[in-house]
Motif scaffolding. Structure first.
Motif: not given
Length: 209
Positions: A92-94, A123-126, A130-136, A199-208
């Protein structure tokens, strides 16, 4: 000029702590509130550069305030702080195009850099949330498969908070070409045309990337 900030949190200690900390860093705290209605009224009246809002507050939540600001085209950049690690709130925040999303336990460490990023339209997302939600999740988002190699490179550089000028210099292409790629990427990913969306989308998917 000093950066003007409104802070809202229904926990008095958190409210006082953030106010004192940011004041000591030279930011101008122009208003504070312990409920959502008061916070929103302050934003409408004062139009601060930044509003730091607790997600869960009486009368209006931080998300509801962010939605109202988006709907009414208010210029204030919204940063949300929370103890919650719920994916639904995060999504929702995104969708509200907020400029920051920070877990309260890391607020002191991250709030200053978050504000500075927001002031530069980044944008800055902690990373913790992100790691917590994507760890699995070890799978790349399906949308990434839609991008060409060139587009994927550009998205990766966007995730590193690089400007179109910096990307152009790194890839030895023109800024116009970078902007054309950005437009194509936004279309392929079905994002809206807000400057922060990609920028938000890229930040949230940075690990991929």
């Amino acid at each position: 000029m000093h950066t003007s900030i409104v802070i809202a949190d229904d926990h008095p200690l958190m409210l006082r702590g953030l106010t004192d900390f940011l004041s000591s860093k030279g930011f101008q705290i122009v208003g504070s509130a312990q409920d959502g209605n008061t916070a929103y009224n302050l934003i409408v009246k004062l139009k601060p550069d930044i509003a730091i809002l607790d997600i869960r507050m009486p009368h209006k939540t931080g998300l509801e305030i962010a939605e109202a600001c988006k709907k009414n085209n208010l210029p204030t950049k919204i940063i949300l702080i929370t103890f919650d690690k719920e994916e639904e709130l995060y999504e929702q925040a995104k969708a509200c195009n907020v400029y920051g999303y920070i877990l309260k336990e890391f607020a002191v460490e991250e709030i200053e850099i978050c504000i500075k990023n927001a002031l530069n339209n980044k944008p800055y997302f902690s990373e913790e949330i992100a790691s917590y939600l994507n760890h699995n999740s070890n799978n790349k988002p399906a949308d990434l498969e839609l991008l060409t190699k060139s587009e994927s490179k550009i998205v990766k550089l966007i995730s590193e908070n690089k400007t179109s000028q910096e990307i152009a210099e790194e890839l030895s292409i023109s800024v116009r070409t970078v902007d054309k790629h950005r437009s194509n990427i936004v279309s392929k990913l079905n994002l809206d045309n807000k400057p922060t969306s990609l920028s938000i989308w890229a930040s949230l998917n940075k690990q991929h990337l």
